[in-house]
Design a protein around this motif. Structure first.
Motif, PDB file in Angstrom:
ATOM      1  N   LEU A 172       0.835  -1.201   0.000  1.00  0.00           N
ATOM      2  CA  LEU A 172       0.000   0.000   0.000  1.00  0.00           C
ATOM      3  C   LEU A 172       0.868   1.249   0.000  1.00  0.00           C
ATOM      4  O   LEU A 172       1.805   1.370   0.799  1.00  0.00           O
ATOM      5  CB  LEU A 172      -0.902   0.016   1.239  1.00  0.00           C
ATOM      6  CG  LEU A 172      -1.719   1.295   1.449  1.00  0.00           C
ATOM      7  CD1 LEU A 172      -2.813   1.418   0.386  1.00  0.00           C
ATOM      8  CD2 LEU A 172      -2.321   1.348   2.856  1.00  0.00           C
ATOM      9  N   ILE A 173       0.539   2.182  -0.894  1.00  0.00           N
ATOM     10  CA  ILE A 173       1.156   3.506  -0.850  1.00  0.00           C
ATOM     11  C   ILE A 173       0.246   4.387  -0.011  1.00  0.00           C
ATOM     12  O   ILE A 173      -0.880   4.700  -0.407  1.00  0.00           O
ATOM     13  CB  ILE A 173       1.324   4.117  -2.259  1.00  0.00           C
ATOM     14  CG1 ILE A 173       2.052   3.136  -3.184  1.00  0.00           C
ATOM     15  CG2 ILE A 173       2.074   5.433  -2.170  1.00  0.00           C
ATOM     16  CD1 ILE A 173       3.442   2.742  -2.738  1.00  0.00           C
ATOM     17  N   SER A 174       0.697   4.792   1.148  1.00  0.00           N
ATOM     18  CA  SER A 174      -0.088   5.589   2.075  1.00  0.00           C
ATOM     19  C   SER A 174       0.518   6.993   2.186  1.00  0.00           C
ATOM     20  O   SER A 174       0.761   7.630   1.167  1.00  0.00           O
ATOM     21  CB  SER A 174      -0.143   4.893   3.438  1.00  0.00           C
ATOM     22  OG  SER A 174      -0.966   5.587   4.355  1.00  0.00           O
ATOM     23  N   SER A 175       0.772   7.491   3.363  1.00  0.00           N
ATOM     24  CA  SER A 175       1.320   8.831   3.543  1.00  0.00           C
ATOM     25  C   SER A 175       1.899   8.972   4.944  1.00  0.00           C
ATOM     26  O   SER A 175       1.378   8.373   5.896  1.00  0.00           O
ATOM     27  CB  SER A 175       0.224   9.884   3.336  1.00  0.00           C
ATOM     28  OG  SER A 175       0.696  11.172   3.679  1.00  0.00           O
ATOM     29  N   ILE A 176       2.957   9.785   5.073  1.00  0.00           N
ATOM     30  CA  ILE A 176       3.396  10.120   6.417  1.00  0.00           C
ATOM     31  C   ILE A 176       2.331  11.014   7.062  1.00  0.00           C
ATOM     32  O   ILE A 176       1.464  11.565   6.381  1.00  0.00           O
ATOM     33  CB  ILE A 176       4.775  10.813   6.443  1.00  0.00           C
ATOM     34  CG1 ILE A 176       4.741  12.178   5.758  1.00  0.00           C
ATOM     35  CG2 ILE A 176       5.838   9.945   5.826  1.00  0.00           C
ATOM     36  CD1 ILE A 176       6.040  12.964   5.914  1.00  0.00           C
ATOM     37  N   LEU A 177       2.377  11.097   8.373  1.00  0.00           N
ATOM     38  CA  LEU A 177       1.434  11.885   9.168  1.00  0.00           C
ATOM     39  C   LEU A 177       0.041  11.262   9.265  1.00  0.00           C
ATOM     40  O   LEU A 177      -0.866  11.908   9.793  1.00  0.00           O
ATOM     41  CB  LEU A 177       1.315  13.328   8.651  1.00  0.00           C
ATOM     42  CG  LEU A 177       2.382  14.315   9.138  1.00  0.00           C
ATOM     43  CD1 LEU A 177       2.135  15.702   8.534  1.00  0.00           C
ATOM     44  CD2 LEU A 177       2.410  14.421  10.658  1.00  0.00           C
ATOM     45  N   VAL A 178      -0.158  10.042   8.759  1.00  0.00           N
ATOM     46  CA  VAL A 178      -1.491   9.445   8.897  1.00  0.00           C
ATOM     47  C   VAL A 178      -1.860   9.293  10.374  1.00  0.00           C
ATOM     48  O   VAL A 178      -3.034   9.368  10.739  1.00  0.00           O
ATOM     49  CB  VAL A 178      -1.607   8.071   8.188  1.00  0.00           C
ATOM     50  CG1 VAL A 178      -1.522   8.226   6.696  1.00  0.00           C
ATOM     51  CG2 VAL A 178      -0.583   7.096   8.707  1.00  0.00           C
ATOM     52  N   ASN A 179      -0.852   9.090  11.202  1.00  0.00           N
ATOM     53  CA  ASN A 179      -1.086   8.944  12.642  1.00  0.00           C
ATOM     54  C   ASN A 179      -0.595  10.185  13.372  1.00  0.00           C
ATOM     55  O   ASN A 179      -0.074  10.108  14.490  1.00  0.00           O
ATOM     56  CB  ASN A 179      -0.388   7.686  13.161  1.00  0.00           C
ATOM     57  CG  ASN A 179      -1.012   7.159  14.445  1.00  0.00           C
ATOM     58  OD1 ASN A 179      -2.160   7.471  14.765  1.00  0.00           O
ATOM     59  ND2 ASN A 179      -0.270   6.359  15.183  1.00  0.00           N
TER      60      ASN A 179
END
Length: 294
Positions: A172-179
């Motif tokens: 999965l390509i997600s993103s930093i700062l999701v949490n």
């Protein structure tokens, strides 16, 4: 297409997929050529109909969701360059004709919308896919539910489609700062900006949590701010909930996704990536190996 963060964020390997058996019994995949159906020229098909275990030229076949996106098309190109066969899932077949490589016998383009549900996706993914890479992303607009439809429910649909097809490798390509809230970054302008559009980062985080509980062998890649220009530095890889700023070229994000397929060190891990001009050049075996599983 991964969401753009406004403020921050080759050694040739043989395409070997290393998987860890999940709690449920996954069927063994055959990598020998049994029967294959090739594309003729740039013919586009709307559904997968190859027999189970069959791949063009005996190559591992990777299903890429969001294949015409800015990051997805780079993933497709790098997979083909590394010797994989690709089944590119797209919503717009006409766009795919002008966006993706033409006349490549190792590329099959299929119509796929992650919001259509897991049954339809399972049909399109087919019996011949060995792994799935999710590079989808919602298109900003007036629909505040779009992030949930694509980045949350769409990703969950893909995971469930994999389970129906006994596919045990998901990237999965997600993103930093999701949490970001748990990181103390709730006032970070980028965290605020992205969550204004339908709580995008929260939608992504919940999808990540679903993947991690699914039993599927996953690699979740959280890039920093995405740049369309070529790489200007080396990849920096950190554990989850570490990076809160920085940028990276989409080419490098695609490279990390492809390398995750061939390095068992990437299995069952969440990694955050940016690029820095002063960072040392490190092998992907070293980069993935430096991240501990949680």
């Amino acid at each position: 297409m991964a969401t753009r963060l406004p403020l921050f964020v080759c050694t040739v390997h043989s395409p070997v997929l290393t998987t860890k058996p999940s709690s449920s019994s996954a069927r063994t995949r055959s990598f020998s050529v049994l029967t294959s159906i090739k594309m003729k020229g740039n013919e586009i098909t709307e559904e997968a109909n190859e027999k189970a275990g069959s791949n063009v030229n005996g190559k591992k076949k990777i299903f890429v969701a969001g294949a015409t996106g800015s990051t997805g098309k780079r993933i497709v190109e790098q997979l083909l360059a590394k010797g994989f066969s690709v089944k590119a899932g797209v919503r717009d077949l006409d766009k795919a004709k002008t966006t993706l490589s033409k006349g490549n016998p190792d590329l099959q383009i299929v119509k796929a919308d992650v919001t259509d549900g897991s049954d339809k996706l399972a049909e399109v993914i087919g019996e011949d896919s060995d792994a799935v890479i999710c590079a989808t992303g919602f298109r900003p607009g007036w629909d505040l539910f779009a992030p949930w439809k694509v980045d949350n429910f769409g990703t969950v649909n893909l995971v469930e489609a994999c389970r129906k097809r006994s596919i045990n490798r998901f990237i999965l390509i997600s993103s930093i700062l999701v949490n970001g809230a748990a990181m103390g970054q709730i006032l970070n302008p980028a965290y605020i900006f992205l969550n204004v559009f339908g709580l995008t980062l929260i939608a992504k985080l919940q999808a990540e949590q679903y993947i991690r509980k699914s039993g599927i062998n996953y690699t979740i890649i959280r890039p920093g701010g995405l740049r369309n220009d070529p790489p200007t530095g080396n990849v920096v890889m950190e554990p989850e909930d570490t990076l809160y700023e920085g940028t990276i070229s989409r080419d490098q994000v695609a490279e990390v996704a492809v390398e995750a397929l061939v390095h068992p060190e990437a299995n069952y891990k969440v990694v955050e990536i940016v690029s820095r001009a002063d960072a040392p050049k490190r092998s992907y075996e070293d980069l993935f190996g430096s991240i501990k599983q949680r």
